[in-house]
Design an enzyme around this catalytic site. Structure first.
Site, PDB file in Angstrom:
ATOM      1  N   ARG A  13     -29.440  -4.698  57.612  1.00  0.00           N
ATOM      2  CA  ARG A  13     -30.160  -5.965  57.736  1.00  0.00           C
ATOM      3  C   ARG A  13     -30.879  -6.337  56.438  1.00  0.00           C
ATOM      4  NH1 ARG A  13     -33.769  -4.931  62.880  1.00  0.00           N
ATOM      5  NH2 ARG A  13     -33.923  -2.938  61.801  1.00  0.00           N
ATOM      6  N   GLU A  58     -26.458  -9.159  64.166  1.00  0.00           N
ATOM      7  CA  GLU A  58     -26.120  -8.338  65.325  1.00  0.00           C
ATOM      8  C   GLU A  58     -25.891  -6.867  64.935  1.00  0.00           C
ATOM      9  OE1 GLU A  58     -25.643  -8.972  68.793  1.00  0.00           O
ATOM     10  OE2 GLU A  58     -25.428  -6.795  68.731  1.00  0.00           O
ATOM     11  N   GLY A  59     -26.446  -5.984  65.741  1.00  0.00           N
ATOM     12  CA  GLY A  59     -26.183  -4.552  65.541  1.00  0.00           C
ATOM     13  C   GLY A  59     -26.639  -4.030  64.190  1.00  0.00           C
ATOM     14  N   ASP A 114     -28.581   0.839  58.312  1.00  0.00           N
ATOM     15  CA  ASP A 114     -29.229  -0.433  58.645  1.00  0.00           C
ATOM     16  C   ASP A 114     -28.855  -1.441  57.566  1.00  0.00           C
ATOM     17  OD1 ASP A 114     -30.829  -2.576  59.320  1.00  0.00           O
ATOM     18  OD2 ASP A 114     -32.640  -1.371  59.640  1.00  0.00           O
ATOM     19  N   CYS A 155     -34.551  -4.152  72.259  1.00  0.00           N
ATOM     20  CA  CYS A 155     -34.568  -5.489  71.635  1.00  0.00           C
ATOM     21  C   CYS A 155     -34.902  -6.599  72.623  1.00  0.00           C
ATOM     22  CB  CYS A 155     -33.218  -5.783  70.999  1.00  0.00           C
ATOM     23  SG  CYS A 155     -32.704  -4.512  69.845  1.00  0.00           S
ATOM     24  N   SER A 178     -33.851  -9.681  64.942  1.00  0.00           N
ATOM     25  CA  SER A 178     -32.404  -9.717  64.697  1.00  0.00           C
ATOM     26  C   SER A 178     -31.644  -9.693  66.015  1.00  0.00           C
ATOM     27  CB  SER A 178     -31.984  -8.515  63.846  1.00  0.00           C
ATOM     28  OG  SER A 178     -32.615  -8.586  62.586  1.00  0.00           O
ATOM     29  N   GLU A 179     -30.602 -10.493  66.063  1.00  0.00           N
ATOM     30  CA  GLU A 179     -29.785 -10.645  67.274  1.00  0.00           C
ATOM     31  C   GLU A 179     -29.289  -9.307  67.821  1.00  0.00           C
ATOM     32  OE1 GLU A 179     -26.678 -13.609  66.910  1.00  0.00           O
ATOM     33  OE2 GLU A 179     -25.317 -12.340  68.016  1.00  0.00           O
ATOM     34  N   GLN A 195     -38.501  -6.502  73.470  1.00  0.00           N
ATOM     35  CA  GLN A 195     -39.306  -6.946  72.322  1.00  0.00           C
ATOM     36  C   GLN A 195     -39.264  -8.468  72.177  1.00  0.00           C
ATOM     37  OE1 GLN A 195     -37.848  -4.574  68.959  1.00  0.00           O
ATOM     38  NE2 GLN A 195     -39.872  -3.641  68.874  1.00  0.00           N
TER      39      GLN A 195
HETATM   40 ZN   LIG Z   1     -30.770  -3.881  70.544  1.00  0.00          ZN
END
Ligand SMILES: [Zn+2]
Length: 196
Positions: free
Chosen positions: A127, A91-92, A125, A67, A52-53, A70
């Site tokens: 996502r 994002e975030g 979260d 991130c 994820s961005e 990774q």
């Molecule tokens: Zn990050």
């Protein structure tokens, strides 16, 4: 319906990837992306990362998360072993960069990453990895090894029609800034971190 809008080769410091852009329409300026390493055979078991961005970590090398490291490690791994990085515009943890900066400002006052989100009325979260599974299906990838520490990503594959063969850990050493963040990832979100 989401489709492949465009694709092209991108030579990188790690190797050449073919980048695909996925969206519902061509005018979407934030399409999801897939980076496919050379010599990746979609008909066999494919190494995959759902990423994820994170503009702060990846572009500006923020030390608050891991991130960027990774993503680099995943690009290196895919170049060496073949595979696909699915880059999701979440994002975030999917609260967006403005809310992320607001949450960081609260963290400066002593709240942790989860408390800060909840104080802003946002999910810890937000996502969703279903879109990543959809992209696997568009690419006709049926069996994968997933490069992740995140149990939610593993769960997103259950009953998805895509077969998860193995989880491959992607662990980055903590720094002086992000240690408590990684502890929270392990203790609150249940991430499979051995070194924290
Ligand atoms: Zn990050």
């Amino acid at each position: 319906m989401m489709t492949i809008q465009a694709k092209s080769n991108i030579p990188t410091d790690f190797g050449v990837f073919t980048m695909y852009a996925f969206s519902e329409n061509e005018s979407d300026w934030n399409p999801h992306l897939a980076l496919v390493a050379q010599n990746t055979d979609f008909s066999k078991t494919v190494n995959v990362r759902f990423h994820s961005e994170c503009i702060t970590g990846e572009i500006f090398h923020s030390k608050k998360c891991e991130c960027g490291q990774q993503l680099d490690a995943a690009m290196k791994f895919m170049t060496e072993n073949g595979g696909v990085i699915i880059y999701l515009r979440q994002e975030g943890r999917n609260i967006g960069i403005i809310n992320k900066l607001k949450a960081y400002a609260l963290q400066e006052k002593g709240f942790d990453t989860v408390e800060a989100n909840l104080m802003l009325g946002l999910p810890a979260d937000g996502r969703n990895f279903d879109v990543a599974v959809e992209i696997l299906k568009i690419l006709q990838i049926q069996r994968i090894n997933l490069l992740t520490n995140n149990p939610d990503k593993l769960k997103s594959l259950e009953n998805s029609g895509v077969i998860l063969e193995r989880r491959l850990p992607l662990e980055i050493d903590s720094n002086e800034v992000n240690e408590s963040y990684l502890v929270k990832k392990k203790d609150y979100f249940g991430h499979l971190l051995e070194r924290v």
